[in-house]
Design a protein around this motif. Structure first.
Motif, short mmCIF file in Angstrom:
data_model
loop_
_atom_site.label_atom_id
_atom_site.label_comp_id
_atom_site.label_asym_id
_atom_site.label_seq_id
_atom_site.Cartn_x
_atom_site.Cartn_y
_atom_site.Cartn_z
N GLU A 1 5.54 -37.34 -21.58
CA GLU A 1 5.86 -37.11 -20.16
C GLU A 1 4.60 -36.86 -19.35
O GLU A 1 4.47 -37.35 -18.23
N LEU A 2 3.65 -36.10 -19.92
CA LEU A 2 2.39 -35.84 -19.23
C LEU A 2 1.63 -37.14 -18.98
O LEU A 2 1.09 -37.36 -17.89
N VAL A 3 1.60 -38.01 -19.98
CA VAL A 3 0.91 -39.30 -19.82
C VAL A 3 1.58 -40.12 -18.72
O VAL A 3 0.90 -40.70 -17.86
N LEU A 4 2.91 -40.15 -18.70
CA LEU A 4 3.64 -40.90 -17.69
C LEU A 4 3.42 -40.32 -16.29
O LEU A 4 3.14 -41.07 -15.34
N ILE A 5 3.52 -39.01 -16.17
CA ILE A 5 3.31 -38.36 -14.87
C ILE A 5 1.89 -38.60 -14.37
O ILE A 5 1.68 -38.93 -13.20
N THR A 6 0.91 -38.47 -15.27
CA THR A 6 -0.49 -38.69 -14.89
C THR A 6 -0.71 -40.13 -14.46
O THR A 6 -1.36 -40.39 -13.43
N GLY A 7 -0.16 -41.07 -15.21
CA GLY A 7 -0.33 -42.48 -14.85
C GLY A 7 0.25 -42.81 -13.49
O GLY A 7 -0.42 -43.42 -12.65
N ILE A 8 1.47 -42.38 -13.23
CA ILE A 8 2.12 -42.70 -11.96
C ILE A 8 1.40 -42.03 -10.79
O ILE A 8 1.11 -42.67 -9.77
N CYS A 9 1.12 -40.73 -10.94
CA CYS A 9 0.48 -40.01 -9.82
C CYS A 9 -0.91 -40.56 -9.51
O CYS A 9 -1.26 -40.74 -8.35
N ALA B 1 2.55 -31.47 -14.13
CA ALA B 1 1.88 -31.36 -15.42
C ALA B 1 2.05 -29.96 -16.00
O ALA B 1 2.30 -29.80 -17.20
N ALA B 2 1.95 -28.95 -15.17
CA ALA B 2 2.13 -27.57 -15.64
C ALA B 2 3.57 -27.33 -16.06
O ALA B 2 3.84 -26.70 -17.10
N TRP B 3 4.52 -27.84 -15.30
CA TRP B 3 5.94 -27.60 -15.57
C TRP B 3 6.42 -28.36 -16.81
O TRP B 3 7.17 -27.82 -17.61
N ARG B 4 5.99 -29.62 -16.97
CA ARG B 4 6.52 -30.45 -18.05
C ARG B 4 5.66 -30.44 -19.32
O ARG B 4 6.11 -30.90 -20.35
N PHE B 5 4.40 -29.92 -19.25
CA PHE B 5 3.57 -29.90 -20.46
C PHE B 5 3.02 -28.50 -20.79
O PHE B 5 3.18 -28.02 -21.90
N VAL B 6 2.37 -27.86 -19.84
CA VAL B 6 1.71 -26.59 -20.12
C VAL B 6 2.74 -25.51 -20.46
O VAL B 6 2.57 -24.77 -21.43
N LEU B 7 3.82 -25.41 -19.69
CA LEU B 7 4.85 -24.41 -19.98
C LEU B 7 5.51 -24.62 -21.34
O LEU B 7 5.61 -23.66 -22.12
N PRO B 8 5.94 -25.85 -21.71
CA PRO B 8 6.46 -26.04 -23.08
C PRO B 8 5.42 -25.77 -24.17
O PRO B 8 5.76 -25.28 -25.25
N LEU B 9 4.15 -26.06 -23.90
CA LEU B 9 3.10 -25.77 -24.87
C LEU B 9 2.98 -24.27 -25.10
O LEU B 9 2.90 -23.81 -26.25
N LEU B 10 2.98 -23.48 -24.03
CA LEU B 10 2.90 -22.03 -24.17
C LEU B 10 4.12 -21.48 -24.91
O LEU B 10 4.00 -20.60 -25.76
N LYS B 11 5.30 -22.02 -24.60
CA LYS B 11 6.52 -21.56 -25.27
C LYS B 11 6.47 -21.89 -26.76
O LYS B 11 6.84 -21.06 -27.59
N SER B 12 6.02 -23.08 -27.11
CA SER B 12 6.00 -23.46 -28.53
C SER B 12 4.96 -22.65 -29.31
O SER B 12 5.14 -22.37 -30.48
N ARG B 13 3.87 -22.27 -28.68
CA ARG B 13 2.85 -21.47 -29.36
C ARG B 13 3.30 -20.02 -29.52
O ARG B 13 2.85 -19.32 -30.41
N LYS B 14 4.18 -19.53 -28.64
CA LYS B 14 4.69 -18.17 -28.76
C LYS B 14 5.77 -18.05 -29.83
O LYS B 14 6.01 -16.97 -30.35
N GLN B 15 6.43 -19.15 -30.13
CA GLN B 15 7.52 -19.12 -31.10
C GLN B 15 6.96 -18.91 -32.50
O GLN B 15 6.08 -19.62 -32.94
N ARG B 16 7.48 -17.90 -33.22
CA ARG B 16 7.01 -17.59 -34.56
C ARG B 16 8.18 -17.33 -35.49
O ARG B 16 9.22 -16.86 -35.07
#
Length: 142
Positions: free
Chosen positions: A18-26, A56-71
């Protein structure tokens, strides 16, 4: 501590795409606005850049932070599962209460005494190893 796993990086495949697609279009739109002879205002271009940063923050950075917090932690006494939500929630299950453990779709399903259905924890890294650790009951140390 017998196992300490966070969510696998494969859980970030679709957010990355999704980040690649959003970056490409924008940035195609921004490149169109930047071409010579363009009458588009610079503030509109900056608005599109800000929109890209927000998406980019909503669709990539936020899920990345959530997945790194999951233990998912297995100790000699209990299983601790921390959710990846922004509000921290920790499930603590004593090993003596776990009836059985199985892998299911990249996660772990724990059958716990007193519950009519197994408790499912999604996206557990190295779920095969965690299942093996839970099946070979460690001796509890008090």
């Amino acid at each position: 501590m017998r196992a300490d796993m966070c969510a696998p990086l494969s859980s970030m495949t679709f957010p990355f795409l999704e980040l690649v697609l959003i970056t490409g279009i924008c940035w195609i739109v921004i490149g169109f606005m930047d071409q010579p002879g363009s009458v588009i205002d610079v503030q509109i271009r900056n608005l599109v850049v800000a929109l890209w940063a927000l998406l980019a923050a909503w669709r990539f950075v936020l899920p990345l932070l959530k997945s790194r917090k999951q233990r998912f932690v297995v100790t000699n006494k209990r299983v601790l599962a921390r959710s990846g939500e922004l509000r921290n929630r920790v499930d603590s299950i004593p090993l003596s209460q776990i009836h059985s453990a199985r892998r299911y779709k990249g996660g772990i399903s724990l059958a716990v005494y007193g519950f009519d259905r197994p408790i499912y924890f999604a996206n557990v890294g190295k779920s095969k190893k965690v299942e093996q650790i839970l099946r070979t009951r460690p001796r509890e140390i008090y």
